[in-house]
Motif scaffolding. Structure first.
Motif, PDB file in Angstrom:
ATOM      1  N   ARG A 130       9.571 -24.260 -95.836  1.00 32.08           N
ATOM      2  CA  ARG A 130       8.963 -25.018 -96.928  1.00 32.08           C
ATOM      3  C   ARG A 130       9.648 -24.725 -98.261  1.00 32.08           C
ATOM      4  N   GLU A 131       9.954 -23.445 -98.531  1.00 32.23           N
ATOM      5  CA  GLU A 131      10.575 -23.106 -99.804  1.00 32.23           C
ATOM      6  C   GLU A 131      11.974 -23.701 -99.913  1.00 32.23           C
ATOM      7  N   LEU A 132      12.683 -23.799 -98.800  1.00 35.90           N
ATOM      8  CA  LEU A 132      14.015 -24.412 -98.819  1.00 35.90           C
ATOM      9  C   LEU A 132      13.929 -25.906 -99.104  1.00 35.90           C
ATOM     10  N   ILE A 133      12.992 -26.581 -98.453  1.00 37.30           N
ATOM     11  CA  ILE A 133      12.792 -28.012 -98.703  1.00 37.30           C
ATOM     12  C   ILE A 133      12.442 -28.216-100.169  1.00 37.30           C
ATOM     13  N   TYR A 134      11.575 -27.382-100.691  1.00 37.89           N
ATOM     14  CA  TYR A 134      11.165 -27.505-102.096  1.00 37.89           C
ATOM     15  C   TYR A 134      12.369 -27.366-103.031  1.00 37.89           C
ATOM     16  N   PHE A 135      13.122 -26.296-102.872  1.00 32.55           N
ATOM     17  CA  PHE A 135      14.253 -26.058-103.772  1.00 32.55           C
ATOM     18  C   PHE A 135      15.344 -27.117-103.612  1.00 32.55           C
ATOM     19  N   TYR A 136      15.612 -27.522-102.369  1.00 30.72           N
ATOM     20  CA  TYR A 136      16.722 -28.443-102.132  1.00 30.72           C
ATOM     21  C   TYR A 136      16.378 -29.879-102.550  1.00 30.72           C
TER      22      TYR A 136
END
Length: 183
Positions: free
Chosen positions: A131-137
């Motif tokens: 989830r954090e990767l999707i958010y940042f990317y």
């Protein structure tokens, strides 16, 4: 006597004020991706900026202030999730939408909003590491290298997890997510 921590020629108060002005909303959105509760995200965001204020003297300049702030926000959010309170107390989440549909076809806007909500729910259902990767990317539009730096991960680990996150979302969508079979 006020302590004057100088970062870029600014006092500690000025640095924190600038960080809050420039990144407050982004930190709030990031925290929300962890806790899924708007009021709680606001409280944690306040705690994060208090923590930043107290820790500003330990900032060593090895990364940008923004990256340093992201690390504090991520760690604070993860600490909350792991805390006794989170594991033992149910927090009732209320989601109040106060959006006004202004122009265009009302039906189109309702359908688009429904699709956005469904996708958002799928992203929020992912494990934190995806989830954090999707958010940042996708939401913050950071590069793979920037995400690796923020999360203290290897660049290839970020790529692999991002690929896995996309695969999980694709699997959850299973084609047309609004044909009634997916949800």
């Amino acid at each position: 006597m006020e302590e004057t921590m100088q970062v870029s020629g600014l006092s500690r108060d000025q640095v924190i004020e600038e960080l809050m002005t420039d990144y407050g909303q982004e930190v709030l959105q990031l925290v929300y991706t962890y806790v899924h509760d708007a009021a709680l995200a606001e409280d944690l965001t306040q705690e994060i900026f208090i923590k930043c204020y107290k820790a500003l003297s330990s900032y060593q300049g090895k990364s940008s202030l923004k990256t340093w702030l992201w690390r504090i926000a991520i760690n604070h959010s993860k600490d909350y999730i792991k805390s006794w309170y989170k594991k033992n107390v149910d927090v009732i989440e209320t989601n109040v939408l106060a959006e006004t549909l202004e122009t265009g076809d009302l039906l189109e806007q309702v359908v688009q909003h429904s699709e956005d909500d469904a996708l958002f729910d799928l992203v929020m259902a992912l494990p934190v590491k995806y989830r954090e990767l999707i958010y940042f990317y996708y939401f913050e539009e950071y590069s793979i290298q920037e995400i690796a730096s923020i999360l203290s991960l290897n660049k290839n680990t970020v790529k692999t997890r991002l690929r896995k996150a996309r695969a999980l979302l694709q699997k959850a969508l299973g084609g047309n997510p609004f044909d009634g079979n997916t949800f």
